[in-house]
Motif scaffolding. Structure first.
Motif, PDB file in Angstrom:
ATOM      1  N   VAL A  51       0.846  -1.196   0.000  1.00  0.00           N
ATOM      2  CA  VAL A  51       0.000   0.000   0.000  1.00  0.00           C
ATOM      3  C   VAL A  51       0.881   1.247   0.000  1.00  0.00           C
ATOM      4  O   VAL A  51       0.616   2.210  -0.712  1.00  0.00           O
ATOM      5  N   LEU A  78       2.140   2.289  -3.414  1.00  0.00           N
ATOM      6  CA  LEU A  78       1.203   2.803  -4.418  1.00  0.00           C
ATOM      7  C   LEU A  78       1.459   4.286  -4.671  1.00  0.00           C
ATOM      8  O   LEU A  78       2.034   4.979  -3.833  1.00  0.00           O
ATOM      9  N   GLN A  96      -3.612   6.811  -5.300  1.00  0.00           N
ATOM     10  CA  GLN A  96      -4.130   5.451  -5.155  1.00  0.00           C
ATOM     11  C   GLN A  96      -4.110   5.032  -3.689  1.00  0.00           C
ATOM     12  O   GLN A  96      -5.067   4.443  -3.182  1.00  0.00           O
ATOM     13  N   ARG A  97      -3.030   5.351  -2.992  1.00  0.00           N
ATOM     14  CA  ARG A  97      -2.921   5.017  -1.569  1.00  0.00           C
ATOM     15  C   ARG A  97      -4.022   5.720  -0.780  1.00  0.00           C
ATOM     16  O   ARG A  97      -4.677   5.114   0.069  1.00  0.00           O
ATOM     17  N   ILE A 107      -7.393   4.005  -1.400  1.00  0.00           N
ATOM     18  CA  ILE A 107      -7.473   2.706  -0.727  1.00  0.00           C
ATOM     19  C   ILE A 107      -7.664   2.892   0.783  1.00  0.00           C
ATOM     20  O   ILE A 107      -8.504   2.230   1.395  1.00  0.00           O
ATOM     21  N   HIS A 139      -8.906   5.260  -9.653  1.00  0.00           N
ATOM     22  CA  HIS A 139      -7.778   5.074  -8.742  1.00  0.00           C
ATOM     23  C   HIS A 139      -7.932   3.791  -7.925  1.00  0.00           C
ATOM     24  O   HIS A 139      -6.950   3.094  -7.670  1.00  0.00           O
ATOM     25  N   THR A 140      -9.160   3.487  -7.529  1.00  0.00           N
ATOM     26  CA  THR A 140      -9.405   2.263  -6.766  1.00  0.00           C
ATOM     27  C   THR A 140      -9.071   1.042  -7.610  1.00  0.00           C
ATOM     28  O   THR A 140      -8.371   0.133  -7.146  1.00  0.00           O
ATOM     29  N   ARG A 168      -7.094   0.801 -10.239  1.00  0.00           N
ATOM     30  CA  ARG A 168      -5.644   0.727 -10.485  1.00  0.00           C
ATOM     31  C   ARG A 168      -4.891   0.278  -9.240  1.00  0.00           C
ATOM     32  O   ARG A 168      -3.941  -0.499  -9.326  1.00  0.00           O
ATOM     33  N   ALA A 169      -5.303   0.765  -8.081  1.00  0.00           N
ATOM     34  CA  ALA A 169      -4.626   0.398  -6.839  1.00  0.00           C
ATOM     35  C   ALA A 169      -4.820  -1.080  -6.530  1.00  0.00           C
ATOM     36  O   ALA A 169      -3.864  -1.781  -6.156  1.00  0.00           O
ATOM     37  N   LEU A 229      -1.869  -3.827  -6.250  1.00  0.00           N
ATOM     38  CA  LEU A 229      -1.696  -4.650  -5.047  1.00  0.00           C
ATOM     39  C   LEU A 229      -1.766  -6.135  -5.377  1.00  0.00           C
ATOM     40  O   LEU A 229      -0.970  -6.930  -4.860  1.00  0.00           O
TER      41      LEU A 229
END
Length: 169
Positions: free
Chosen positions: A115, A118, A122-123, A126, A153-154, A156-157, A161
């Motif tokens: 995390v 990221l 993105q971080r 999340i 962004h969610t 991609r994150a 991960l």
């Protein structure tokens, strides 16, 4: 908080502080602040100065979350610049200790490291979505971005991960 300030703040400021301070500290820590309590305290100070100017007094918590996110972003940007400047002046050191390596192999530590790796936005998405359990709309309001941007962004994150977890196994 002193009794004088509590009496001067009948608008629920004290209850907001006591009810959300530690949760906001966790948020700041997860966003990478090395001094999360200071970040949150500054956010409360800004809210206290601005509380009469808020259009919606019920938006105080969203304002605090946004302040914490913005302050963390700003501090991380400052740290990156300072570290680059310092790296040019000092030789790079050896990798971490054996104890550090052992801790990094724990599943939870690996996930937190992933995390942390990221991209900043993105971080933030999340952490807000899955740590604070905010819905997409609340996340968008907190970050000051569009709902579609939160969704992008969610996605991609989560993909990043998943790739990191797959590569680690």
């Amino acid at each position: 908080m002193s009794e004088d300030l509590a009496e001067a703040a009948p608008d629920g400021y004290e209850a907001l502080f006591h009810g959300h301070f530690w949760g906001l500290v966790r948020l700041a820590r997860l966003l990478g602040a090395d001094d999360p309590e200071d970040v949150v305290q500054e956010a409360f100070v800004r809210l206290h100065r601005k509380r009469g100017g808020l259009r919606d007094q019920n938006a105080a918590l969203a304002y605090l979350r946004s302040s914490v996110c913005n302050a963390c972003r700003s501090r991380l940007r400052h740290l990156r610049i300072a570290r680059r400047r310092h790296a040019r002046m000092v030789e790079p050191s050896e990798s971490g200790s054996a104890e550090q390596s052992a801790v990094e192999h724990e599943m939870v530590r690996d996930l937190l490291a992933a995390v942390d790796g990221l991209a900043a936005r993105q971080r933030e998405v999340i952490v807000l979505r899955y740590w604070l359990d905010l819905n997409e709309r609340e996340t968008a309001e907190t970050m000051g971005i569009a709902l579609g941007t939160v969704k992008a962004h969610t996605a991609r994150a989560i993909a990043a991960l998943a790739k990191q977890v797959k590569d680690a196994t």
